[in-house]
Design a protein around this motif. Structure first.
Motif, PDB file in Angstrom:
ATOM      1  N   LYS A  85       0.831  -1.205   0.000  1.00 41.36           N
ATOM      2  CA  LYS A  85       0.000   0.000   0.000  1.00 41.36           C
ATOM      3  C   LYS A  85       0.866   1.255   0.000  1.00 41.36           C
ATOM      4  O   LYS A  85       0.537   2.252  -0.658  1.00 41.36           O
ATOM      5  N   ASP A  86       1.953   1.230   0.774  1.00 39.71           N
ATOM      6  CA  ASP A  86       2.844   2.389   0.808  1.00 39.71           C
ATOM      7  C   ASP A  86       3.454   2.642  -0.560  1.00 39.71           C
ATOM      8  O   ASP A  86       3.579   3.785  -1.006  1.00 39.71           O
ATOM      9  N   ALA A  87       3.850   1.561  -1.230  1.00 40.71           N
ATOM     10  CA  ALA A  87       4.439   1.704  -2.557  1.00 40.71           C
ATOM     11  C   ALA A  87       3.451   2.348  -3.527  1.00 40.71           C
ATOM     12  O   ALA A  87       3.819   3.222  -4.323  1.00 40.71           O
ATOM     13  N   LEU A  88       2.194   1.925  -3.460  1.00 36.34           N
ATOM     14  CA  LEU A  88       1.178   2.521  -4.323  1.00 36.34           C
ATOM     15  C   LEU A  88       1.027   4.013  -4.040  1.00 36.34           C
ATOM     16  O   LEU A  88       0.999   4.834  -4.961  1.00 36.34           O
TER      17      LEU A  88
ATOM     18  N   HIS B  46       4.017   6.291  -5.067  1.00 39.44           N
ATOM     19  CA  HIS B  46       4.218   6.434  -6.509  1.00 39.44           C
ATOM     20  C   HIS B  46       2.954   6.850  -7.255  1.00 39.44           C
ATOM     21  O   HIS B  46       2.859   6.704  -8.487  1.00 39.44           O
ATOM     22  N   GLY B  47       1.970   7.390  -6.531  1.00 36.96           N
ATOM     23  CA  GLY B  47       0.807   7.969  -7.179  1.00 36.96           C
ATOM     24  C   GLY B  47      -0.145   6.976  -7.797  1.00 36.96           C
ATOM     25  O   GLY B  47      -0.939   7.336  -8.676  1.00 36.96           O
ATOM     26  N   ARG B  48      -0.119   5.728  -7.332  1.00 32.74           N
ATOM     27  CA  ARG B  48      -1.064   4.738  -7.848  1.00 32.74           C
ATOM     28  C   ARG B  48      -2.391   4.855  -7.084  1.00 32.74           C
ATOM     29  O   ARG B  48      -2.400   5.144  -5.888  1.00 32.74           O
ATOM     30  N   PRO B  49      -3.498   4.604  -7.734  1.00 32.93           N
ATOM     31  CA  PRO B  49      -4.803   4.754  -7.057  1.00 32.93           C
ATOM     32  C   PRO B  49      -5.100   3.599  -6.116  1.00 32.93           C
ATOM     33  O   PRO B  49      -4.455   2.548  -6.163  1.00 32.93           O
ATOM     34  N   GLY B  50      -6.121   3.811  -5.271  1.00 30.80           N
ATOM     35  CA  GLY B  50      -6.649   2.726  -4.468  1.00 30.80           C
ATOM     36  C   GLY B  50      -6.279   2.742  -3.003  1.00 30.80           C
ATOM     37  O   GLY B  50      -6.763   1.907  -2.236  1.00 30.80           O
ATOM     38  N   VAL B  51      -5.421   3.686  -2.572  1.00 24.99           N
ATOM     39  CA  VAL B  51      -4.980   3.712  -1.177  1.00 24.99           C
ATOM     40  C   VAL B  51      -5.432   4.986  -0.476  1.00 24.99           C
ATOM     41  O   VAL B  51      -6.077   4.944   0.575  1.00 24.99           O
ATOM     42  N   LEU B  52      -5.090   6.140  -1.053  1.00 25.67           N
ATOM     43  CA  LEU B  52      -5.365   7.418  -0.393  1.00 25.67           C
ATOM     44  C   LEU B  52      -6.856   7.735  -0.419  1.00 25.67           C
ATOM     45  O   LEU B  52      -7.499   7.696  -1.466  1.00 25.67           O
TER      46      LEU B  52
ATOM     47  N   LEU C 122       6.655  -2.492  -6.424  1.00 23.97           N
ATOM     48  CA  LEU C 122       5.799  -2.324  -7.602  1.00 23.97           C
ATOM     49  C   LEU C 122       6.338  -3.095  -8.798  1.00 23.97           C
ATOM     50  O   LEU C 122       5.570  -3.556  -9.649  1.00 23.97           O
ATOM     51  N   ALA C 123       7.667  -3.241  -8.849  1.00 23.02           N
ATOM     52  CA  ALA C 123       8.282  -3.958  -9.960  1.00 23.02           C
ATOM     53  C   ALA C 123       8.247  -5.471  -9.762  1.00 23.02           C
ATOM     54  O   ALA C 123       8.612  -6.224 -10.668  1.00 23.02           O
ATOM     55  N   GLY C 124       7.831  -5.916  -8.578  1.00 23.35           N
ATOM     56  CA  GLY C 124       7.777  -7.341  -8.304  1.00 23.35           C
ATOM     57  C   GLY C 124       9.105  -7.958  -7.960  1.00 23.35           C
ATOM     58  O   GLY C 124       9.259  -9.186  -7.988  1.00 23.35           O
ATOM     59  N   THR C 125      10.098  -7.125  -7.616  1.00 27.14           N
ATOM     60  CA  THR C 125      11.428  -7.639  -7.297  1.00 27.14           C
ATOM     61  C   THR C 125      11.765  -7.518  -5.811  1.00 27.14           C
ATOM     62  O   THR C 125      12.850  -7.875  -5.386  1.00 27.14           O
ATOM     63  N   GLY C 126      10.835  -6.983  -5.025  1.00 31.40           N
ATOM     64  CA  GLY C 126      11.082  -6.842  -3.591  1.00 31.40           C
ATOM     65  C   GLY C 126      11.013  -8.182  -2.886  1.00 31.40           C
ATOM     66  O   GLY C 126      10.370  -9.125  -3.339  1.00 31.40           O
ATOM     67  N   THR C 127      11.708  -8.279  -1.774  1.00 32.17           N
ATOM     68  CA  THR C 127      11.656  -9.487  -0.959  1.00 32.17           C
ATOM     69  C   THR C 127      11.885  -9.118   0.495  1.00 32.17           C
ATOM     70  O   THR C 127      12.523  -8.114   0.803  1.00 32.17           O
TER      71      THR C 127
ATOM     72  N   ASP D 242      15.125   7.615   1.388  1.00 33.49           N
ATOM     73  CA  ASP D 242      15.152   6.562   0.367  1.00 33.49           C
ATOM     74  C   ASP D 242      13.850   5.760   0.313  1.00 33.49           C
ATOM     75  O   ASP D 242      13.769   4.769  -0.415  1.00 33.49           O
ATOM     76  N   ALA D 243      12.845   6.166   1.068  1.00 32.19           N
ATOM     77  CA  ALA D 243      11.618   5.363   1.154  1.00 32.19           C
ATOM     78  C   ALA D 243      10.948   5.187  -0.201  1.00 32.19           C
ATOM     79  O   ALA D 243      10.499   4.092  -0.554  1.00 32.19           O
ATOM     80  N   LYS D 244      10.874   6.245  -0.986  1.00 32.77           N
ATOM     81  CA  LYS D 244      10.179   6.156  -2.275  1.00 32.77           C
ATOM     82  C   LYS D 244      10.923   5.240  -3.230  1.00 32.77           C
ATOM     83  O   LYS D 244      10.303   4.423  -3.937  1.00 32.77           O
ATOM     84  N   ASP D 245      12.243   5.335  -3.250  1.00 28.37           N
ATOM     85  CA  ASP D 245      13.024   4.452  -4.111  1.00 28.37           C
ATOM     86  C   ASP D 245      12.889   3.000  -3.664  1.00 28.37           C
ATOM     87  O   ASP D 245      12.781   2.085  -4.491  1.00 28.37           O
TER      88      ASP D 245
END
Length: 329
Positions: free
Chosen positions: A43-46, A49-55, A314-319, A305-308
């Protein structure tokens, strides 16, 4: 405090910017907290980065988690200096959140940081680990036990999934971990306690509404076709929880697993969790989680560095888990 300024990530429809804020920005709630740590969740990532559905309102300080010390409180449970943590409860959605140096929150939603974990590890657990614990409690309330059979964890490399694997293994369940990156994450998931690591593709529905009965329970953090495939592989009278939608909000399955095998699907909402259930989840986390295992899947980044850091989710590479050191702007 009334005159103090502090840094915070302010989210708007177009994305978030790191700004210097004042206490007047915050909501008028009963407890003020000096935030030491937050974390990065989907949710934070969305939101960042301005993605809808959270705020639910704009602008809004992002961050659905916080861990820190009480500065002052009108709530009878809390006093200055208490080490507390909070997950969900509207933070970063309709209330100003934890990615800032100060926060104002509802005291009813706070939980005392377990002494055996400490603030940094409580932040590493965050909403992801809290959700994993709520899922485990829900499975057990529905009758699941280690002797019932293996448990499938989907999205096992992510925040919810990695903590879920460790929790379930510590509770003596046989854990089958499913991930889209088995070659990359197999060693990590095995170290967390997984007895078997599957490629996510082997869980996906084959197009048939029912498959081989492979597991007694499912802790799903993905949704979409992965959830449909996981349900098709449940044993008779099996139970699944679901808490995520990284794989999609649509459910491309049928009712046949429910009416021919008597399986149950339990939804997990970590936002509006009642106080007693919050306490129970954190007690289970403190009881079961090995701090060394938690540390092995945790990285710490400064607030700047939170936004980065959110971009990898969002890219599906987080772990694993990403903690934000709010004091290190």
């Amino acid at each position: 405090m009334d005159q103090e300024t502090f840094p915070g990530w302010v989210a708007r429809a177009a994305g978030a910017t790191l700004e210097q804020l004042g206490p007047a920005t915050l909501d008028d709630l009963d407890t003020a907290v000096r935030v030491r740590y937050s974390s990065i969740n989907y949710k934070d990532a969305l939101a960042l980065h301005g993605r809808p559905g959270v705020l639910r309102r704009h602008p809004l300080i992002a961050g659905i988690d916080l861990t820190g010390e009480v500065l002052k409180s009108r709530h009878p449970r809390w006093k200055a200096g208490d080490a507390v943590t909070l997950n969900g409860a509207g933070l970063g959605e309709d209330l100003h959140g934890g990615l800032a140096g100060l926060a104002a929150v509802n005291g009813d939603d706070l939980v005392l940081v377990p002494a055996q974990l400490g603030p940094l590890r409580a932040a590493a657990i965050g909403t992801a680990g809290f959700t994993a614990a709520l899922s485990l409690l829900a499975l057990e309330r529905h009758g699941l036990a280690p002797e019932t059979g293996p448990i499938l964890v989907t999205g096992a490399g992510g925040g919810v999934g990695s903590v879920a694997v460790a929790l379930l293994a510590a509770a003596r369940y046989e854990v089958i971990a499913a991930t889209g990156r088995p070659a990359e994450l197999s060693s990590q998931l095995t170290a967390l306690g997984a007895a078997q690591v599957l490629d996510r593709a082997s869980v996906l529905s084959s197009g048939k509404p029912l498959g081989k009965q492979r597991w007694a329970g499912v802790l799903d953090a993905v949704g979409g076709p992965v959830l449909a495939g996981a349900l098709a592989g449940l044993q008779h009278s099996g139970v699944a929880t679901t808490c995520g939608l990284a794989g999609g909000a649509e459910y491309p399955g049928t009712v046949l697993p429910f009416i021919l095998r008597g399986v149950s699907l339990l939804g997990i909402d970590s936002v509006r969790t009642p106080p007693l259930r919050r306490e129970a989840a954190w007690q289970r986390l403190a009881q079961l989680l090995d701090p060394a295992l938690l540390d092995s899947v945790t990285r710490v980044v400064p607030l700047s560095d939170a936004k980065d850091a959110a971009a990898s989710l969002l890219a599906g590479t987080g772990t694993g888990r990403t903690v934000v050191d709010v004091a290190s702007a």
